[in-house]
Enzyme design. Structure first.
Site, PDB file in Angstrom:
ATOM      1  N   ARG A  16       4.226  -7.097 -11.786  1.00 29.78           N
ATOM      2  CA  ARG A  16       4.006  -8.711 -12.427  1.00 29.78           C
ATOM      3  C   ARG A  16       3.667  -8.422 -14.076  1.00 29.78           C
ATOM      4  O   ARG A  16       4.114  -9.164 -14.931  1.00 29.78           O
ATOM      5  CB  ARG A  16       3.331  -9.375 -11.676  1.00 29.78           C
ATOM      6  CG  ARG A  16       3.839 -10.026 -10.316  1.00 29.78           C
ATOM      7  CD  ARG A  16       2.951 -11.225  -9.771  1.00 29.78           C
ATOM      8  NE  ARG A  16       1.781 -10.751  -9.412  1.00 29.78           N
ATOM      9  CZ  ARG A  16       1.671 -10.034  -8.174  1.00 29.78           C
ATOM     10  NH1 ARG A  16       2.697  -9.851  -7.243  1.00 29.78           N
ATOM     11  NH2 ARG A  16       0.498  -9.776  -7.705  1.00 29.78           N
ATOM     12  N   ASP A  29       8.042  -4.968  -0.542  1.00 28.41           N
ATOM     13  CA  ASP A  29       6.520  -4.988  -0.407  1.00 28.41           C
ATOM     14  C   ASP A  29       6.189  -5.527   0.937  1.00 28.41           C
ATOM     15  O   ASP A  29       5.479  -4.977   1.860  1.00 28.41           O
ATOM     16  CB  ASP A  29       6.053  -5.317  -1.541  1.00 28.41           C
ATOM     17  CG  ASP A  29       4.478  -5.067  -1.514  1.00 28.41           C
ATOM     18  OD1 ASP A  29       4.173  -3.932  -1.265  1.00 28.41           O
ATOM     19  OD2 ASP A  29       3.899  -6.082  -1.963  1.00 28.41           O
ATOM     20  N   HIS A  30       6.601  -6.723   0.998  1.00 30.76           N
ATOM     21  CA  HIS A  30       6.366  -7.520   2.256  1.00 30.76           C
ATOM     22  C   HIS A  30       6.762  -6.948   3.706  1.00 30.76           C
ATOM     23  O   HIS A  30       6.190  -7.064   4.711  1.00 30.76           O
ATOM     24  CB  HIS A  30       6.692  -9.052   2.093  1.00 30.76           C
ATOM     25  CG  HIS A  30       6.092  -9.644   1.042  1.00 30.76           C
ATOM     26  ND1 HIS A  30       6.239 -10.856   0.511  1.00 30.76           N
ATOM     27  CD2 HIS A  30       4.976  -9.124   0.171  1.00 30.76           C
ATOM     28  CE1 HIS A  30       5.493 -11.302  -0.450  1.00 30.76           C
ATOM     29  NE2 HIS A  30       4.647 -10.258  -0.464  1.00 30.76           N
ATOM     30  N   ASP A  33       4.760  -4.143   4.609  1.00 31.01           N
ATOM     31  CA  ASP A  33       3.365  -4.629   5.031  1.00 31.01           C
ATOM     32  C   ASP A  33       3.311  -4.973   6.391  1.00 31.01           C
ATOM     33  O   ASP A  33       2.542  -4.935   7.163  1.00 31.01           O
ATOM     34  CB  ASP A  33       2.945  -6.021   4.209  1.00 31.01           C
ATOM     35  CG  ASP A  33       2.639  -5.359   2.540  1.00 31.01           C
ATOM     36  OD1 ASP A  33       2.329  -4.301   2.277  1.00 31.01           O
ATOM     37  OD2 ASP A  33       2.471  -6.298   1.740  1.00 31.01           O
TER      38      ASP A  33
END
Length: 80
Positions: A16, A29-30, A33
């Protein structure tokens, strides 16, 4: 475990900050995870010797549901 969570938090902030974040990167990424959450819960269940019991299913379900609700909230409010 501590190194994983530390690096996981750092890569999103760095993306970011540099402007290189993307919806695909966030999805990846999620998703990763979520897979790691399953792995950690399975490890915890085996340490507590509750694998294959209703407590284990409750543990997995509550962890995955809370993860899903956090992502759902972020999607609709655009705030993490």
């Amino acid at each position: 475990t501590i190194a994983y969570y530390t690096l996981d938090c750092m890569d999103g902030k760095q993306a970011r900050r540099t402007g290189s974040s993307s919806p695909l990167g966030q999805l990846f990424d999620h998703g990763f995870d979520c897979i790691c959450c399953l792995f950690f819960m399975a490890t915890t269940g085996s340490y507590l010797m509750i694998g294959g019991t209703y407590w284990y299913v409750l543990l997995q379900t509550s962890a995955q549901f809370s993860f899903f609700m956090a992502q759902w909230e972020e999607y609709h409010t655009h705030v993490l």
